[in-house]
Scaffold this motif. Structure first.
Motif, PDB file in Angstrom:
ATOM      1  N   ALA A 329      46.663  29.042   6.457  1.00 41.16           N
ATOM      2  CA  ALA A 329      45.437  29.358   5.733  1.00 41.16           C
ATOM      3  C   ALA A 329      44.544  28.118   5.675  1.00 41.16           C
ATOM      4  O   ALA A 329      44.986  26.987   5.875  1.00 41.16           O
ATOM      5  N   LEU A 342      41.476  31.347   2.833  1.00 37.37           N
ATOM      6  CA  LEU A 342      41.476  32.505   3.729  1.00 37.37           C
ATOM      7  C   LEU A 342      42.572  32.334   4.764  1.00 37.37           C
ATOM      8  O   LEU A 342      42.735  31.261   5.337  1.00 37.37           O
ATOM      9  N   LYS A 346      42.458  36.123   9.520  1.00 40.55           N
ATOM     10  CA  LYS A 346      41.247  36.849   9.117  1.00 40.55           C
ATOM     11  C   LYS A 346      39.973  36.042   9.371  1.00 40.55           C
ATOM     12  O   LYS A 346      38.876  36.507   9.059  1.00 40.55           O
ATOM     13  N   HIS A 350      35.964  37.507   9.242  1.00 40.81           N
ATOM     14  CA  HIS A 350      35.337  37.148   7.974  1.00 40.81           C
ATOM     15  C   HIS A 350      34.092  36.284   8.187  1.00 40.81           C
ATOM     16  O   HIS A 350      33.061  36.506   7.533  1.00 40.81           O
TER      17      HIS A 350
END
Length: 372
Positions: A329, A342, A346, A350
């Motif tokens: 992340a 995040l 993703k 995003h």
């Protein structure tokens, strides 16, 4: 003693002309051009390519008009597209007259190459009657025989003299709506010729390094030569000449202007080269983001940095950012501030969503940036 700011670019003062709906020179934006490589007589193929260039952001598009079939198709092409169309004419004065009648916004023609003074008058009159401007296009590879014999080889002085000789012909016919280019494939020759022209006249200058090569080497050569000129304040409209799809010329042109802070279009991605510290695959992420964000024309900045060494600092200076961390992340930054974590998986979707949302908030992206 005052020190000139290192970012400061003082633009050369030139007169302003019109290329259709687009201003060139003076205080107008520096415009980005390209040229189609379809057969102009094939109106459908040419229209499709011009529209792709419009989507890429081209301000002006040039098409070749070597024969009557091309000038016949030009009328259909001009009506079907939004950008001003420049008709590329080399020797035949009738093609220039036909192109003006067909709605070309500008004629790329060297008046000294089309024959008698009466032919020149006829072309000038057609341009006046139909609201056409012109571009005098000097090229080191096609200088007049007399100049080559006198100077011995293509040189800046010969190129400037050629351009001014052609300009004088138009001036003698009371025509002043023209810009000038002095291109060469040799970076040093082109830059020197443009500096000479910039000092010798006040006409708008169309700059470029001609026949620069493929996408990567051509981009490098063009960036060195055109970057040096633009940084010196020289250049009112540009074309990056690449052996690549015309849309790439437009993208490189805007990237060049963005790097100098002259014009801003689309998402400017600040990204690290990646190293062993990266928390995600930076190279692949940036490649995918560049492709998926091409449709956004609204100016904005995005930083994609693999680790926390430089990530937070870069994110402070961009509208949005992502900095790699640990455990799969990283941190999303908004307006320079850390916002939330995040998952790397993703990241792309995003970031695309964030950029599209910002574009919607800021509008269509068609606003004019302030001229330099």
């Amino acid at each position: 003693m005052s020190i000139r700011p290192y970012r400061d670019i003082v633009r050369r003062r030139s007169r302003k002309i019109r290329v259709g709906s687009v201003d060139v020179g003076g205080d107008a934006l520096i415009t980005v051009q390209s040229m189609t490589n379809t057969l102009t007589a094939d109106a459908a193929a040419t229209i499709a390519q011009v529209k792709r260039l419009e989507d890429a952001g081209a301000d002006i598009v040039r098409v070749s008009c070597p024969d009557e079939a091309s000038t016949r198709a030009l009328k259909t092409i001009v009506k079907a597209v939004k950008v001003p169309i420049v008709a590329d004419i080399h020797f035949h004065h009738k093609r220039a007259i036909e192109a003006a009648q067909a709605g070309a916004a500008c004629l790329r023609i060297n008046p000294g190459n089309i024959g008698s003074s009466q032919r020149v008058k006829d072309v000038v009159q057609a341009a006046k009657d139909h609201g056409c401007s012109m571009r005098i296009g000097v090229n080191a590879g096609s200088l007049e025989k007399e100049l080559l014999e006198r100077y011995g080889e293509p040189c800046p002085e010969a190129m400037v003299e050629s351009a001014l000789n052609h300009a004088r012909i138009l001036e003698d016919n009371d025509f002043f709506e023209f810009k000038i280019s002095a291109k060469a494939s040799d970076v040093f020759l082109a830059v020197a010729a443009y500096h000479g022209l910039a000092s010798a006249c006040d006409y708008p200058l169309h700059i470029g390094i001609t026949e620069a090569g493929g996408l990567i080497p051509g981009t490098v050569k063009s960036s060195i030569g055109m970057g040096a000129l633009l940084w010196a304040g020289i250049g009112d409209t540009i074309r990056v000449s690449l052996s690549a799809e015309p849309e790439e010329e437009v993208r490189v042109g805007f990237d060049l202007l963005k790097a100098l802070g002259i014009r801003h279009r689309g998402v400017n991605i600040v990204a690290c080269p990646s190293c062993a510290r990266q928390g995600f695959n930076v190279i692949e992420t940036v490649r995918v983001l560049e492709e998926r964000l091409k449709h956004i024309s609204t100016p904005m900045s995005l930083s994609i940095i693999g680790c926390v060494v430089n990530g937070p600092g870069e994110a402070r200076e961009t509208d949005m950012g992502f900095t790699g961390g640990g455990a799969g992340a990283g941190m999303v930054y908004l307006n320079g501030e850390p916002a939330y974590k995040l998952d790397n998986s993703k990241l792309v979707d995003h970031i695309v969503e964030l950029c599209e949302k910002k574009a919607a908030e800021l509008g269509s992206g068609k606003k004019l940036e302030p001229a330099l």
